[in-house]
Design a protein around this motif. Structure first.
Motif, short mmCIF file in Angstrom:
data_model
loop_
_atom_site.label_atom_id
_atom_site.label_comp_id
_atom_site.label_asym_id
_atom_site.label_seq_id
_atom_site.Cartn_x
_atom_site.Cartn_y
_atom_site.Cartn_z
N ASP A 1 6.44 2.61 -9.83
CA ASP A 1 5.63 2.71 -8.68
C ASP A 1 4.70 2.73 -8.78
N THR B 1 9.54 6.25 -13.76
CA THR B 1 9.72 5.84 -12.21
C THR B 1 8.18 5.72 -11.45
N ALA B 2 7.76 7.03 -11.93
CA ALA B 2 6.52 7.41 -10.70
C ALA B 2 5.36 5.95 -11.65
N ARG C 1 4.18 -1.31 -9.02
CA ARG C 1 4.02 -2.05 -7.65
C ARG C 1 2.78 -1.73 -6.87
N GLU C 2 3.03 -0.81 -6.61
CA GLU C 2 1.16 0.36 -5.94
C GLU C 2 -0.14 -0.73 -6.47
#
Length: 69
Positions: free
Chosen positions: A36, A32-33, A39-40
């Motif tokens: 994320d 998940t990290a 994506r950022e």
């Protein structure tokens, strides 16, 4: 009555199951990290492209305005 060997087997089985569960949870957290962060970073790069395009358009508009003056 449960014998010593069976208790040892049950303990080992419980430890392996617990460890596997914890590793699975940690893997999910890391996955998940990574998603994320990716994506950022992608959004940051997109913002950079948009700012570059806006700066080009502003420069073109300024040049057009200077030519009209």
């Amino acid at each position: 009555m449960v014998g010593r060997a069976e208790r040892s087997k049950d303990f080992a089985q419980e430890m392996v199951q617990s460890a596997a569960s914890r590793v699975g949870n940690i893997t999910a957290i890391i996955t998940t990290a990574v998603v994320d962060v990716a994506r950022e970073v992608g959004e940051l790069i997109t913002d950079g492209f948009e700012m570059r395009d806006a700066a080009k358009k502003a420069e073109q508009a300024q040049q057009s305005q200077d030519e009209d003056s």
